[in-house]
Design a protein around this motif. Structure first.
Motif, PDB file in Angstrom:
ATOM      1  N   VAL A   1       0.856  -1.186   0.000  1.00  0.00           N
ATOM      2  CA  VAL A   1       0.000   0.000   0.000  1.00  0.00           C
ATOM      3  C   VAL A   1       0.893   1.239   0.000  1.00  0.00           C
ATOM      4  O   VAL A   1       1.722   1.412   0.901  1.00  0.00           O
ATOM      5  CB  VAL A   1      -0.942   0.000   1.230  1.00  0.00           C
ATOM      6  CG1 VAL A   1      -1.858   1.207   1.197  1.00  0.00           C
ATOM      7  CG2 VAL A   1      -1.739  -1.295   1.285  1.00  0.00           C
ATOM      8  N   ARG A   2       0.724   2.075  -1.025  1.00  0.00           N
ATOM      9  CA  ARG A   2       1.522   3.307  -1.131  1.00  0.00           C
ATOM     10  C   ARG A   2       1.186   4.263   0.007  1.00  0.00           C
ATOM     11  O   ARG A   2       0.108   4.210   0.598  1.00  0.00           O
ATOM     12  CB  ARG A   2       1.246   3.988  -2.473  1.00  0.00           C
ATOM     13  CG  ARG A   2       1.680   3.185  -3.671  1.00  0.00           C
ATOM     14  CD  ARG A   2       1.532   3.993  -4.954  1.00  0.00           C
ATOM     15  NE  ARG A   2       0.554   5.060  -4.840  1.00  0.00           N
ATOM     16  CZ  ARG A   2      -0.474   5.220  -5.651  1.00  0.00           C
ATOM     17  NH1 ARG A   2      -0.666   4.398  -6.643  1.00  0.00           N
ATOM     18  NH2 ARG A   2      -1.310   6.215  -5.495  1.00  0.00           N
ATOM     19  N   MET A   3       2.111   5.162   0.298  1.00  0.00           N
ATOM     20  CA  MET A   3       1.938   6.101   1.402  1.00  0.00           C
ATOM     21  C   MET A   3       0.669   6.949   1.231  1.00  0.00           C
ATOM     22  O   MET A   3      -0.065   7.172   2.191  1.00  0.00           O
ATOM     23  CB  MET A   3       3.156   7.020   1.523  1.00  0.00           C
ATOM     24  CG  MET A   3       3.131   7.856   2.794  1.00  0.00           C
ATOM     25  SD  MET A   3       4.524   8.984   2.994  1.00  0.00           S
ATOM     26  CE  MET A   3       5.907   7.925   2.767  1.00  0.00           C
ATOM     27  N   SER A   4       0.380   7.379   0.021  1.00  0.00           N
ATOM     28  CA  SER A   4      -0.827   8.189  -0.192  1.00  0.00           C
ATOM     29  C   SER A   4      -2.081   7.375   0.112  1.00  0.00           C
ATOM     30  O   SER A   4      -3.055   7.897   0.666  1.00  0.00           O
ATOM     31  CB  SER A   4      -0.870   8.723  -1.627  1.00  0.00           C
ATOM     32  OG  SER A   4      -0.863   7.642  -2.549  1.00  0.00           O
ATOM     33  N   ASP A   5      -2.053   6.090  -0.230  1.00  0.00           N
ATOM     34  CA  ASP A   5      -3.204   5.240   0.071  1.00  0.00           C
ATOM     35  C   ASP A   5      -3.302   4.940   1.563  1.00  0.00           C
ATOM     36  O   ASP A   5      -4.402   4.812   2.101  1.00  0.00           O
ATOM     37  CB  ASP A   5      -3.132   3.930  -0.724  1.00  0.00           C
ATOM     38  CG  ASP A   5      -3.435   4.138  -2.201  1.00  0.00           C
ATOM     39  OD1 ASP A   5      -4.240   5.045  -2.522  1.00  0.00           O
ATOM     40  OD2 ASP A   5      -2.874   3.397  -3.021  1.00  0.00           O
ATOM     41  N   VAL A   6      -2.155   4.839   2.244  1.00  0.00           N
ATOM     42  CA  VAL A   6      -2.179   4.637   3.701  1.00  0.00           C
ATOM     43  C   VAL A   6      -2.861   5.828   4.375  1.00  0.00           C
ATOM     44  O   VAL A   6      -3.710   5.662   5.251  1.00  0.00           O
ATOM     45  CB  VAL A   6      -0.759   4.429   4.261  1.00  0.00           C
ATOM     46  CG1 VAL A   6      -0.756   4.495   5.781  1.00  0.00           C
ATOM     47  CG2 VAL A   6      -0.187   3.099   3.789  1.00  0.00           C
ATOM     48  N   ARG A   7      -2.525   7.033   3.924  1.00  0.00           N
ATOM     49  CA  ARG A   7      -3.156   8.241   4.493  1.00  0.00           C
ATOM     50  C   ARG A   7      -4.668   8.232   4.250  1.00  0.00           C
ATOM     51  O   ARG A   7      -5.460   8.524   5.129  1.00  0.00           O
ATOM     52  CB  ARG A   7      -2.545   9.497   3.890  1.00  0.00           C
ATOM     53  CG  ARG A   7      -1.181   9.793   4.409  1.00  0.00           C
ATOM     54  CD  ARG A   7      -0.715  11.170   3.917  1.00  0.00           C
ATOM     55  NE  ARG A   7       0.649  11.387   4.341  1.00  0.00           N
ATOM     56  CZ  ARG A   7       1.675  11.547   3.517  1.00  0.00           C
ATOM     57  NH1 ARG A   7       1.477  11.551   2.208  1.00  0.00           N
ATOM     58  NH2 ARG A   7       2.882  11.736   3.978  1.00  0.00           N
ATOM     59  N   ARG A   8      -5.058   7.892   3.022  1.00  0.00           N
ATOM     60  CA  ARG A   8      -6.478   7.859   2.677  1.00  0.00           C
ATOM     61  C   ARG A   8      -7.202   6.789   3.486  1.00  0.00           C
ATOM     62  O   ARG A   8      -8.279   7.036   4.040  1.00  0.00           O
ATOM     63  CB  ARG A   8      -6.639   7.598   1.175  1.00  0.00           C
ATOM     64  CG  ARG A   8      -8.084   7.551   0.708  1.00  0.00           C
ATOM     65  CD  ARG A   8      -8.179   7.210  -0.771  1.00  0.00           C
ATOM     66  NE  ARG A   8      -7.401   6.056  -1.153  1.00  0.00           N
ATOM     67  CZ  ARG A   8      -7.762   4.789  -0.899  1.00  0.00           C
ATOM     68  NH1 ARG A   8      -8.885   4.537  -0.272  1.00  0.00           N
ATOM     69  NH2 ARG A   8      -7.002   3.787  -1.283  1.00  0.00           N
ATOM     70  N   LEU A   9      -6.605   5.600   3.594  1.00  0.00           N
ATOM     71  CA  LEU A   9      -7.224   4.524   4.374  1.00  0.00           C
ATOM     72  C   LEU A   9      -7.326   4.902   5.841  1.00  0.00           C
ATOM     73  O   LEU A   9      -8.323   4.594   6.498  1.00  0.00           O
ATOM     74  CB  LEU A   9      -6.436   3.221   4.216  1.00  0.00           C
ATOM     75  CG  LEU A   9      -6.589   2.521   2.871  1.00  0.00           C
ATOM     76  CD1 LEU A   9      -5.556   1.410   2.738  1.00  0.00           C
ATOM     77  CD2 LEU A   9      -7.993   1.974   2.699  1.00  0.00           C
ATOM     78  N   LEU A  10      -6.315   5.571   6.370  1.00  0.00           N
ATOM     79  CA  LEU A  10      -6.359   6.012   7.766  1.00  0.00           C
ATOM     80  C   LEU A  10      -7.529   6.966   7.984  1.00  0.00           C
ATOM     81  O   LEU A  10      -8.256   6.850   8.978  1.00  0.00           O
ATOM     82  CB  LEU A  10      -5.043   6.685   8.157  1.00  0.00           C
ATOM     83  CG  LEU A  10      -4.940   7.167   9.594  1.00  0.00           C
ATOM     84  CD1 LEU A  10      -5.106   6.003  10.566  1.00  0.00           C
ATOM     85  CD2 LEU A  10      -3.598   7.856   9.811  1.00  0.00           C
ATOM     86  N   ALA A  11      -7.754   7.871   7.048  1.00  0.00           N
ATOM     87  CA  ALA A  11      -8.897   8.785   7.153  1.00  0.00           C
ATOM     88  C   ALA A  11     -10.215   8.019   7.076  1.00  0.00           C
ATOM     89  O   ALA A  11     -11.158   8.304   7.829  1.00  0.00           O
ATOM     90  CB  ALA A  11      -8.823   9.846   6.052  1.00  0.00           C
ATOM     91  N   GLU A  12     -10.275   7.026   6.179  1.00  0.00           N
ATOM     92  CA  GLU A  12     -11.496   6.227   6.065  1.00  0.00           C
ATOM     93  C   GLU A  12     -11.751   5.413   7.329  1.00  0.00           C
ATOM     94  O   GLU A  12     -12.886   5.337   7.805  1.00  0.00           O
ATOM     95  CB  GLU A  12     -11.407   5.301   4.836  1.00  0.00           C
ATOM     96  CG  GLU A  12     -11.455   6.047   3.518  1.00  0.00           C
ATOM     97  CD  GLU A  12     -11.216   5.161   2.301  1.00  0.00           C
ATOM     98  OE1 GLU A  12     -11.163   3.926   2.460  1.00  0.00           O
ATOM     99  OE2 GLU A  12     -11.089   5.707   1.185  1.00  0.00           O
TER     100      GLU A  12
END
Length: 144
Positions: free
Chosen positions: A88-99
Motif C-alpha cells: 500500500v503506497r503512502m498516499s493510500d495509507v493516508r487515505r485509508l487512515l482517514a477512512e
C-alpha cells in the motif's frame, strides 16, 4: 455505501453501521491470476485440479475443524500461490487512515464496546437479577 475515492482499496462502514468493511480487490485478482497460472502449467494442472476437487468436497460437505484451511493451503501450495498481501503506497495509507477514522467515529458512538454498552431501562431488573444470580457459565468464566 462506499464513499472512497478508490473503492477497490478502501475501508467503509457496513450496511448496518455496526461494523467496518475492508475491500482489497487486488488480493482476489492476484489469487485468481496465480491459480490460473498454476492451472495453465501442464506439469501441475492435474495436481491443481485434484486440490480444487478436494476443496470443493470440503466446501460442499460437512467440514471438520481445520479441514477447510488445509484444503485451501493445499490449493495454494500446488498452484504455487504467494501470500495474500498487497503493498500500500503512502498516499493510500493516508487515505485509508482517514477512512478508518470516519468508520471508527460512527462505530464508537456508543463507546468502545459499541452497541453492547447500551443499557435500556427496561432491562434493569434483568441485569440486577443476573448480577445477584449469575448463570453457571458466567460463574465459570469469572472464576477462570
Amino acid at each position: 455505501m462506499n464513499h472512497s475515492s478508490k473503492p477497490p482499496l478502501s475501508f467503509s462502514l457496513g450496511a448496518n453501521h455496526l461494523h467496518g468493511v475492508l475491500r482489497v480487490d487486488q488480493i482476489r485478482t492476484d489469487d485468481l491470476v496465480q491459480l490460473v497460472a498454476g492451472w495453465g502449467d501442464e506439469d501441475t494442472r492435474d495436481s491443481v485440479i485434484a486440490a480444487l476437487d478436494e476443496l470443493a468436497e470440503v466446501v460442499t460437505g460437512v467440514a471438520r475443524e481445520g479441514e477447510l484451511d488445509a484444503a485451501i493451503e493445499q490449493v495454494e501450495d500446488v498452484a504455487g500461490m504467494d501470500t495474500a498481501q498487497v503493498e500500500v503506497r503512502m498516499s493510500d495509507v493516508r487515505r485509508l487512515l482517514a477512512e478508518v477514522g470516519e468508520v471508527a467515529r460512527v462505530l464508537f458512538r456508543f463507546g468502545s464496546k459499541g452497541a453492547s454498552e447500551i443499557k435500556h431501562p427496561a432491562m434493569r431488573a434483568t441485569r440486577q437479577r443476573l448480577a445477584a444470580n449469575p448463570l453457571p457459565e458466567q460463574q465459570d468464566r469469572r472464576t477462570a
